[in-house]
Design a protein around this motif. Structure first.
Motif, PDB file in Angstrom:
ATOM      1  N   TYR A  81     -42.710  44.060  22.352  1.00  0.00           N
ATOM      2  CA  TYR A  81     -41.740  43.575  23.338  1.00  0.00           C
ATOM      3  C   TYR A  81     -42.367  43.719  24.728  1.00  0.00           C
ATOM      4  CZ  TYR A  81     -37.114  43.064  25.584  1.00  0.00           C
ATOM      5  OH  TYR A  81     -36.036  42.634  26.326  1.00  0.00           O
ATOM      6  N   ALA A  82     -42.680  42.596  25.340  1.00  0.00           N
ATOM      7  CA  ALA A  82     -43.289  42.615  26.681  1.00  0.00           C
ATOM      8  C   ALA A  82     -42.209  42.365  27.724  1.00  0.00           C
ATOM      9  CB  ALA A  82     -44.369  41.538  26.776  1.00  0.00           C
ATOM     10  N   THR A  83     -42.148  43.248  28.731  1.00  0.00           N
ATOM     11  CA  THR A  83     -41.138  43.082  29.785  1.00  0.00           C
ATOM     12  C   THR A  83     -41.504  43.906  31.008  1.00  0.00           C
ATOM     13  OG1 THR A  83     -38.747  43.020  30.176  1.00  0.00           O
ATOM     14  CG2 THR A  83     -39.612  45.039  29.189  1.00  0.00           C
ATOM     15  N   LEU A  84     -40.995  43.504  32.168  1.00  0.00           N
ATOM     16  CA  LEU A  84     -41.029  44.406  33.323  1.00  0.00           C
ATOM     17  C   LEU A  84     -39.621  44.864  33.649  1.00  0.00           C
ATOM     18  CD1 LEU A  84     -39.843  42.918  36.052  1.00  0.00           C
ATOM     19  CD2 LEU A  84     -42.123  42.011  36.259  1.00  0.00           C
ATOM     20  N   SER A  85     -38.649  44.392  32.858  1.00  0.00           N
ATOM     21  CA  SER A  85     -37.246  44.710  33.132  1.00  0.00           C
ATOM     22  C   SER A  85     -36.577  45.239  31.865  1.00  0.00           C
ATOM     23  CB  SER A  85     -36.522  43.455  33.630  1.00  0.00           C
ATOM     24  OG  SER A  85     -36.711  42.370  32.725  1.00  0.00           O
ATOM     25  N   PRO A  86     -36.995  46.435  31.396  1.00  0.00           N
ATOM     26  CA  PRO A  86     -36.389  46.973  30.173  1.00  0.00           C
ATOM     27  C   PRO A  86     -34.890  47.172  30.350  1.00  0.00           C
ATOM     28  CG  PRO A  86     -37.639  48.685  31.326  1.00  0.00           C
ATOM     29  CD  PRO A  86     -37.940  47.391  32.007  1.00  0.00           C
ATOM     30  N   ASP A  87     -34.142  47.058  29.256  1.00  0.00           N
ATOM     31  CA  ASP A  87     -32.681  47.184  29.343  1.00  0.00           C
ATOM     32  C   ASP A  87     -32.280  48.573  29.846  1.00  0.00           C
ATOM     33  OD1 ASP A  87     -32.528  44.631  28.455  1.00  0.00           O
ATOM     34  OD2 ASP A  87     -31.588  45.072  26.534  1.00  0.00           O
ATOM     35  N   ASN A  88     -33.045  49.589  29.437  1.00  0.00           N
ATOM     36  CA  ASN A  88     -32.787  50.967  29.876  1.00  0.00           C
ATOM     37  C   ASN A  88     -34.118  51.617  30.184  1.00  0.00           C
ATOM     38  OD1 ASN A  88     -30.775  50.275  27.416  1.00  0.00           O
ATOM     39  ND2 ASN A  88     -29.723  51.389  29.018  1.00  0.00           N
ATOM     40  N   ASN A  89     -34.050  52.782  30.873  1.00  0.00           N
ATOM     41  CA  ASN A  89     -35.285  53.478  31.210  1.00  0.00           C
ATOM     42  C   ASN A  89     -36.026  53.885  29.935  1.00  0.00           C
ATOM     43  OD1 ASN A  89     -37.060  54.420  33.061  1.00  0.00           O
ATOM     44  ND2 ASN A  89     -35.616  55.808  34.056  1.00  0.00           N
ATOM     45  N   PHE A  90     -35.326  54.468  28.992  1.00  0.00           N
ATOM     46  CA  PHE A  90     -35.842  54.688  27.642  1.00  0.00           C
ATOM     47  C   PHE A  90     -34.655  54.747  26.691  1.00  0.00           C
ATOM     48  CE2 PHE A  90     -34.943  59.141  28.690  1.00  0.00           C
ATOM     49  CZ  PHE A  90     -34.505  59.685  27.485  1.00  0.00           C
ATOM     50  N   PRO A  91     -34.810  54.519  25.410  1.00  0.00           N
ATOM     51  CA  PRO A  91     -36.044  54.107  24.751  1.00  0.00           C
ATOM     52  C   PRO A  91     -36.416  52.671  25.095  1.00  0.00           C
ATOM     53  CG  PRO A  91     -34.222  53.993  23.192  1.00  0.00           C
ATOM     54  CD  PRO A  91     -33.665  54.580  24.460  1.00  0.00           C
ATOM     55  N   GLY A  92     -37.608  52.284  24.707  1.00  0.00           N
ATOM     56  CA  GLY A  92     -38.056  50.916  24.921  1.00  0.00           C
ATOM     57  C   GLY A  92     -37.080  49.919  24.305  1.00  0.00           C
ATOM     58  N   THR A  93     -37.063  48.717  24.846  1.00  0.00           N
ATOM     59  CA  THR A  93     -36.075  47.720  24.400  1.00  0.00           C
ATOM     60  C   THR A  93     -36.390  47.197  22.995  1.00  0.00           C
ATOM     61  OG1 THR A  93     -35.880  47.142  26.730  1.00  0.00           O
ATOM     62  CG2 THR A  93     -34.823  45.663  25.184  1.00  0.00           C
ATOM     63  N   GLY A  94     -37.641  47.324  22.577  1.00  0.00           N
ATOM     64  CA  GLY A  94     -38.036  46.796  21.263  1.00  0.00           C
ATOM     65  C   GLY A  94     -37.177  47.306  20.122  1.00  0.00           C
ATOM     66  N   VAL A  95     -36.812  48.588  20.188  1.00  0.00           N
ATOM     67  CA  VAL A  95     -36.023  49.138  19.065  1.00  0.00           C
ATOM     68  C   VAL A  95     -34.621  48.526  19.006  1.00  0.00           C
ATOM     69  CG1 VAL A  95     -37.280  51.331  18.895  1.00  0.00           C
ATOM     70  CG2 VAL A  95     -35.290  51.175  20.420  1.00  0.00           C
ATOM     71  N   PHE A  96     -34.095  48.130  20.167  1.00  0.00           N
ATOM     72  CA  PHE A  96     -32.779  47.474  20.161  1.00  0.00           C
ATOM     73  C   PHE A  96     -32.878  46.086  19.514  1.00  0.00           C
ATOM     74  CE2 PHE A  96     -32.471  50.586  23.598  1.00  0.00           C
ATOM     75  CZ  PHE A  96     -31.281  51.213  23.272  1.00  0.00           C
ATOM     76  N   VAL A  97     -34.002  45.414  19.753  1.00  0.00           N
ATOM     77  CA  VAL A  97     -34.221  44.112  19.109  1.00  0.00           C
ATOM     78  C   VAL A  97     -34.376  44.308  17.606  1.00  0.00           C
ATOM     79  CG1 VAL A  97     -35.645  42.028  19.064  1.00  0.00           C
ATOM     80  CG2 VAL A  97     -35.369  43.277  21.207  1.00  0.00           C
ATOM     81  N   GLN A  98     -35.129  45.350  17.242  1.00  0.00           N
ATOM     82  CA  GLN A  98     -35.297  45.677  15.814  1.00  0.00           C
ATOM     83  C   GLN A  98     -33.945  45.837  15.137  1.00  0.00           C
ATOM     84  OE1 GLN A  98     -36.175  49.748  15.021  1.00  0.00           O
ATOM     85  NE2 GLN A  98     -37.419  49.296  13.211  1.00  0.00           N
ATOM     86  N   ARG A  99     -33.061  46.598  15.808  1.00  0.00           N
ATOM     87  CA  ARG A  99     -31.723  46.869  15.264  1.00  0.00           C
ATOM     88  C   ARG A  99     -30.908  45.583  15.144  1.00  0.00           C
ATOM     89  NH1 ARG A  99     -28.392  51.275  18.561  1.00  0.00           N
ATOM     90  NH2 ARG A  99     -27.651  49.515  19.774  1.00  0.00           N
ATOM     91  N   LEU A 100     -30.937  44.760  16.202  1.00  0.00           N
ATOM     92  CA  LEU A 100     -30.175  43.507  16.171  1.00  0.00           C
ATOM     93  C   LEU A 100     -30.654  42.576  15.058  1.00  0.00           C
ATOM     94  CD1 LEU A 100     -29.951  42.810  20.012  1.00  0.00           C
ATOM     95  CD2 LEU A 100     -28.003  43.139  18.476  1.00  0.00           C
ATOM     96  N   LEU A 101     -31.958  42.583  14.803  1.00  0.00           N
ATOM     97  CA  LEU A 101     -32.512  41.672  13.794  1.00  0.00           C
ATOM     98  C   LEU A 101     -32.435  42.251  12.386  1.00  0.00           C
ATOM     99  CD1 LEU A 101     -35.742  40.427  15.657  1.00  0.00           C
ATOM    100  CD2 LEU A 101     -33.607  39.166  15.332  1.00  0.00           C
TER     101      LEU A 101
END
Ligand code: UT7
Length: 333
Positions: A81-101
């Motif tokens: 997950y490439a971004t300069l605007s993560p949804d939150n400071n941590f954890p990385g946004t990738g895990v939220f995408v993992q969960r949604l998918l």
């Protein structure tokens, strides 16, 4: 030992429905449609409505990319997950995408290379596939800029440029030479990192942000535009040439260049500098502004949908952005 190679098997994109025109911006700050179009080519951009985050947008782009690639959540071995605007400071946004998918317990990377982030992600996925460790990887660029921009006239030089959106590709093992990632070329130079950055919140400070810092608007992105422009029109042609030399290509071999969408004038200048005819570069910054890590997959997705990139075409992706970071990727689609 088998030498694996990778390919892009599917591309997806999503932008929020809310259209923000230059005229809309002129109602909230001192700017004009004419200034923005003349300097950047941008006519409108998409901004999220409150509550919509980068992860939700990314999941939509991923679902389309997975459909196009003919793979399901169980087939994905890794996510970048490439971004300069993560949804939150941590954890990385990738895990939220993992969960949604609904992916398996696969590794999820967040990477921070701004406008070049998608190409860095592509190179990572390529390396994992080449090594044989993983077979099918989601590479995502997703950004929510609008909630972090200075909506006053002070911030107008930066605020008019940026849009929200997400793009994603499914990278998988190549099975022939007709559809394959040929090479990636990544660079960085931190000597001028502060010419395009957001200084606060900063973990070197305690507290990480103060009222003084906010009053000085240091929590908003700041850019020395002319310096960045000059680097962009030098680094991007160089990255294209580097890939052409590596792959022993002539300009006429390239069917389509998809550049990062920072400024239409930059991209037109890059094309002119290398002698590329305008119809072999696709731009869509006019509609979406600069969506940073998402711009290349959003632009590539549009070019594929329009039939401007066809299976087997030789495609060059090229980017430049904050860091400073830049690079290119060459592939047979
Ligand atoms: O994706 C990451 C990489 N980013 C880039 O590659 C962006 C590179 N830089 C650029 O694209 C250009 O530098 C900009 C489009 C950002 C700015 O264009 P510029 O020709 O460099 O303008 P400037 O910042 O030097 O400003 C020129 C004038 C200034 O007024 P004065 O001082 O000449 O009176 C600005 O205050 O334009 C003014 N200005 C604006 N006026 C109306 C700056 N922003 C605006 C605005 N509307 N939004």
């Amino acid at each position: 030992m088998t030498q694996h190679r990778s390919r892009i098997a599917g591309v997806g994109a999503y932008v929020p429905p809310r259209v923000v025109t230059n005229h809309d911006l002129a109602k909230i700050m001192e700017t004009t449609h004419e200034w923005i179009v003349e300097r950047t080519g941008i006519e409108e951009r998409r901004w999220v409505d409150p509550g919509e985050g980068g992860a939700e947008m990314a999941a939509k782009a991923c679902r389309e990319a997975m459909d196009k690639a003919g793979v399901g959540p169980k087939d994905i071995d890794m996510l970048v997950y490439a971004t300069l605007s993560p949804d939150n400071n941590f954890p990385g946004t990738g895990v939220f995408v993992q969960r949604l998918l609904g992916l398996r317990e696969v590794p999820c990377y967040d990477i921070r290379q701004q406008c070049t982030g998608f190409l860095y992600g592509l190179a990572m996925a390529d390396a994992f596939i080449k090594s044989g460790q993983y077979k099918t990887i989601l590479v995502i660029g997703s950004e929510v800029h609008s909630t972090g921009l200075d909506m006053s006239t002070t911030g107008r030089d930066v605020t008019v440029l940026f849009g929200d959106g997400a793009g994603a590709v499914v990278m998988t093992r190549a099975t022939d030479d007709a559809h394959v990632l040929l090479s990636t070329h990544l660079h960085a130079d931190g000597t001028e990192a502060e010419i395009l950055w957001t200084e606060y919140p900063a973990s070197r400070q305690h507290p990480r942000i103060t009222e003084e810092a906010m009053a000085a608007r240091k929590h908003y992105p700041a850019m020395q535009g002319k310096k960045v422009f000059k680097h962009a029109v030098t680094r991007m042609p160089a990255a294209i040439m580097e890939g052409m030399v590596t792959n022993n290509l002539k300009l006429t071999d390239i069917d389509m260049v998809i550049p990062h969408q920072a400024n239409l004038r930059i991209n037109q200048m890059v094309a002119k500098m290398i002698g590329l005819p305008e119809d072999r570069m696709h731009n869509n910054i006019q509609k979406y502004g600069n969506t940073t890590a998402a711009s290349i997959p959003i632009c590539m997705h549009e070019a594929v949908e329009l039939g401007k990139i066809k299976p087997g075409d030789l495609v060059c992706l090229v980017a430049f952005g904050a860091g400073l970071t830049w690079g290119s990727a060459f592939l047979r689609f």
